[in-house]
Design a protein around this motif. Structure first.
Motif, short mmCIF file in Angstrom:
data_model
loop_
_atom_site.label_atom_id
_atom_site.label_comp_id
_atom_site.label_asym_id
_atom_site.label_seq_id
_atom_site.Cartn_x
_atom_site.Cartn_y
_atom_site.Cartn_z
N ASN A 198 8.47 -1.75 -5.27
CA ASN A 198 8.87 -1.39 -3.83
C ASN A 198 9.10 -2.00 -2.93
O ASN A 198 10.42 -2.89 -2.27
N CYS A 214 7.07 -3.55 5.66
CA CYS A 214 6.58 -2.76 4.82
C CYS A 214 5.24 -1.54 5.25
O CYS A 214 4.55 -2.76 5.90
N THR A 228 6.55 1.62 1.57
CA THR A 228 6.57 1.01 -0.25
C THR A 228 5.50 1.53 -1.02
O THR A 228 5.46 1.08 -1.54
#
Length: 356
Positions: free
Chosen positions: A346, A143, A161
């Motif tokens: 996310n 991420c 994210t």
């Protein structure tokens, strides 16, 4: 139905722990059994134990880009940590491991890989830190917070994210900040955050112009462990702290302006809270330059004023503070237009999709 399990890891500084803490409430709501792997002496231990999370200790050496005699002994600690982490993970049998980086994370990520457990890592800065660089080959997904970061990742591992923001930061109250700090005059509040370890250069610059600033602002100064100035303890309108935890939400919400380092976690918190700010990134003399890149991105987007550490003086800082206050609406408007949101959902969705 079998309960899902997740192991979180990350440590060395608060910035490698607080994003993990932001995920915990949502993970618990989804029924995850959450455990943490960290070091015995790291800052992560006290932060995690305060959340009533089961904590496992492993050995880990610090990873360095520069020469140090400990570079000959720390790899042995890392190898020991890998086998400790491998055994802990084998016993717990988590569905997934989530790593926030820092030197403790490397043994945990490799230990998970050896147990064939999927790993999701998170990189806050534009360019990956050394721990995440070493961990990347063993991760299923990475991420990232900045769109610019995706170009540093090979294949389809990278996922934009954003960074997880602690929900409690949105629940702070200015009235509580005023009460805690015992401010008597109704002035704009200036909050100074020097990072979890504090910043001597920022502390010295603020104190150099303190009397002038107090004519216009109430000041909350988080100056780091061992950095309290005894002569200023009873200074009217000025409240200093080594470190804060529960109070931070009130201080962040109560602040009209913020001066901060440019670690990714704190600057995205400032963005989420729409706080006009001055960023003073760590120089390349004492870092790998990640904060400089972070600050440059925020300056380009119109979210922040940036002062290079080498150019920082009390007089320059005073002028920039006053100028920022006079133009604060412009910065708030830019932050309101930002497409970047809280990364909690996310990341949780990614964890849910990758859990085995």
């Amino acid at each position: 139905m079998k309960k899902k399990k997740i192991i979180l890891t990350g440590g060395g500084t608060a910035g490698h722990v607080t994003p993990n803490l932001a995920l915990i409430p949502k993970l618990k709501d989804l029924g995850y059994e959450v455990e943490y792997i960290g070091t015995k002496e790291g800052i992560e231990k006290n932060l995690v134990l305060g959340e009533n999370i089961r904590y496992h200790e492993i050995s880990s050496g610090k990873l360095r880009r520069y020469f140090d005699i400990k570079n000959f002994t720390d790899p042995i600690k890392v190898i020991k940590g890998i086998w400790q982490a491998k055994n802990i993970i084998k016993k717990i049998k988590p569905n997934v491991v989530f790593s926030k980086g820092g030197f403790v994370a490397v043994p945990v990520v490799i230990g998970a890989y050896l147990n064939k457990i999927p790993v999701i890592a998170h990189e806050s800065d534009i360019t990956p830190g050394l721990a995440n660089k070493l961990s990347m080959p063993y991760c299923s997904k990475i991420c990232v917070t900045f769109p610019e970061s995706l170009k540093n990742l090979k294949g389809d591992k990278g996922v934009l994210t954003g960074t997880p923001i602690r929900e409690e930061l949105f629940k702070g109250k200015k009235s509580e900040a005023i009460k805690i700090c015992e401010f008597k005059e109704d002035k704009p509040i200036l909050l100074i955050i020097g990072g979890s370890l504090g910043s001597k250069v920022i502390n010295d610059s603020i104190r150099e112009i303190l009397d002038e600033l107090l004519l216009r602002y109430n000041i909350i100064h988080i100056c780091g462990k061992g950095n309290l100035e005894k002569a200023l303890v009873r200074k009217e309108g000025y409240k200093q702290f080594e470190y804060v935890k529960e109070e931070l939400a009130h201080f962040m919400q109560g602040a009209d302006l913020v001066i901060s380092r440019a670690g990714a976690n704190v600057i995205f918190e400032l963005l989420a809270l729409k706080k006009p700010n001055i960023l003073i990134p760590l120089s390349k003399k004492s870092s790998r330059g990640d904060q400089i890149l972070n600050a440059a991105s925020f300056k380009k987007s119109g979210y922040s004023v940036v002062i290079e550490e080498e150019k920082l003086t009390g007089e320059k800082l005073k002028n920039e503070i006053n100028l920022l206050y006079e133009n604060k609406e412009k910065y708030t408007l830019n932050m309101n237009k930002s497409p970047i949101k809280n990364g909690v959902d996310n990341i949780i969705n990614l964890i849910e999709n990758i859990s085995i």
